[in-house]
Enzyme design. Structure first.
Site, PDB file in Angstrom:
ATOM      1  N   CYS A   1       0.873  -1.172   0.000  1.00  0.00           N
ATOM      2  CA  CYS A   1       0.000   0.000   0.000  1.00  0.00           C
ATOM      3  C   CYS A   1       0.909   1.221   0.000  1.00  0.00           C
ATOM      4  O   CYS A   1       2.130   1.090  -0.075  1.00  0.00           O
ATOM      5  CB  CYS A   1      -0.968   0.008   1.180  1.00  0.00           C
ATOM      6  SG  CYS A   1      -0.218   0.262   2.792  1.00  0.00           S
ATOM      7  N   GLY A   2       0.353   2.401   0.081  1.00  0.00           N
ATOM      8  CA  GLY A   2       1.157   3.614  -0.025  1.00  0.00           C
ATOM      9  C   GLY A   2       2.275   3.688   0.983  1.00  0.00           C
ATOM     10  O   GLY A   2       3.425   3.920   0.650  1.00  0.00           O
TER      11      GLY A   2
END
Lengths: 163, 94
Positions: B10-11
């Site tokens: 994810c980010g």
């Protein structure tokens, strides 16, 4: 119950008026900074993250956003909640090119990996039931919002019974 | 059989990927599949792809990878979770 404990009355914004996403982040940040939950670098961190990795999520009838940033900007863990009078546009988590109108924002201030999973799972459980979103959107005080988070365990028990 | 390696990204490599990772652990346990799950930031994926078989990401993929990649937003929104479970199991068994 982990998530409910992170919901602080002073970081819950009911009927918030925000001109745009930046204005929304600024208002939520200002209060969190004032109360010592975040460092002054938090706002920049959240805005940069949102620009590169947006957090808008389109659910069945409502859209939400879960902006967050790296743990080093957070002093004490919290979940900030904003219920907007007029929706604010967020890009979708899995598709930058699309936006969605968000009325319900969960600003995540997390910095402890150990408690994080439980908190996030509770939040996901809340948002995955439309009835919960409706209760949050129509809440008239912080206690009602907390109650939605506290009652997911009751919902869980009922599901187990059904099985 | 070789144990498959799956990158979960994810980010920031901390928030949404944690939820996805936990779901996948349960899924593979239920399916009795031995896999190795690696959690990371999406920016780290490119340098790790040579040692993995599949990328599962909650955020947009910034580039095209050499190995299969799927979006896991369904595990966050709760919409289409079972379909995504099946898709992941299918790819892992290719």
């Amino acid at each position: 119950m982990e998530a409910a404990l992170l919901i602080k009355k002073q970081l819950v914004h009911l009927n918030m008026q925000a001109a745009n996403q930046k204005d929304l982040f600024k208002q939520m940040f200002r209060q969190a900074l004032h109360l010592g939950y975040v460092k002054s670098s938090f706002l920049k961190g959240v805005m940069e993250r949102e620009a590169v990795f947006p957090t808008g999520l389109k659910l069945n009838n409502y859209s939400i956003a879960i902006p967050h940033t790296d743990p080093e900007h957070v002093v004490e863990q919290f979940i900030g909640i904003a219920i907007l009078d007029t929706p604010v546009s967020f890009a979708l988590m899995d598709d930058h090119s699309k936006t969605t109108d968000v009325k319900l924002v969960f600003l995540l201030g997390l910095n402890q990996p150990h408690s994080q999973l439980e908190i996030l799972q509770e939040l996901m459980q809340v948002i995955q039931m439309e009835e919960n979103l409706e209760r949050l959107l129509t809440a008239s005080d912080c206690e009602q919002i907390k109650f939605v988070f506290e009652s997911i365990h009751i919902q869980e028990k009922q599901e187990v019974k059904k099985e | 059989m070789n144990r498959k390696r799956i990158i979960v990204a994810c980010g920031a490599g901390i928030a949404t990927s944690t939820v996805v990772l936990d779901h996948l652990e349960e899924l593979f346990a239920k399916e009795r599949q031995l896999v190795e799950l690696i959690q990371c930031k999406i920016s780290e994926v490119a340098s790790m792809q040579d040692e993995a078989d599949l990328i599962i990401s909650t955020t947009i993929l910034p580039t095209v990878y050499k190995i299969p990649a799927v979006s896991a937003t369904a595990y966050i929104s709760g919409i289409g979770m079972e379909k995504l479970d099946r898709e992941i199991i299918r790819i892992i068994n290719l």
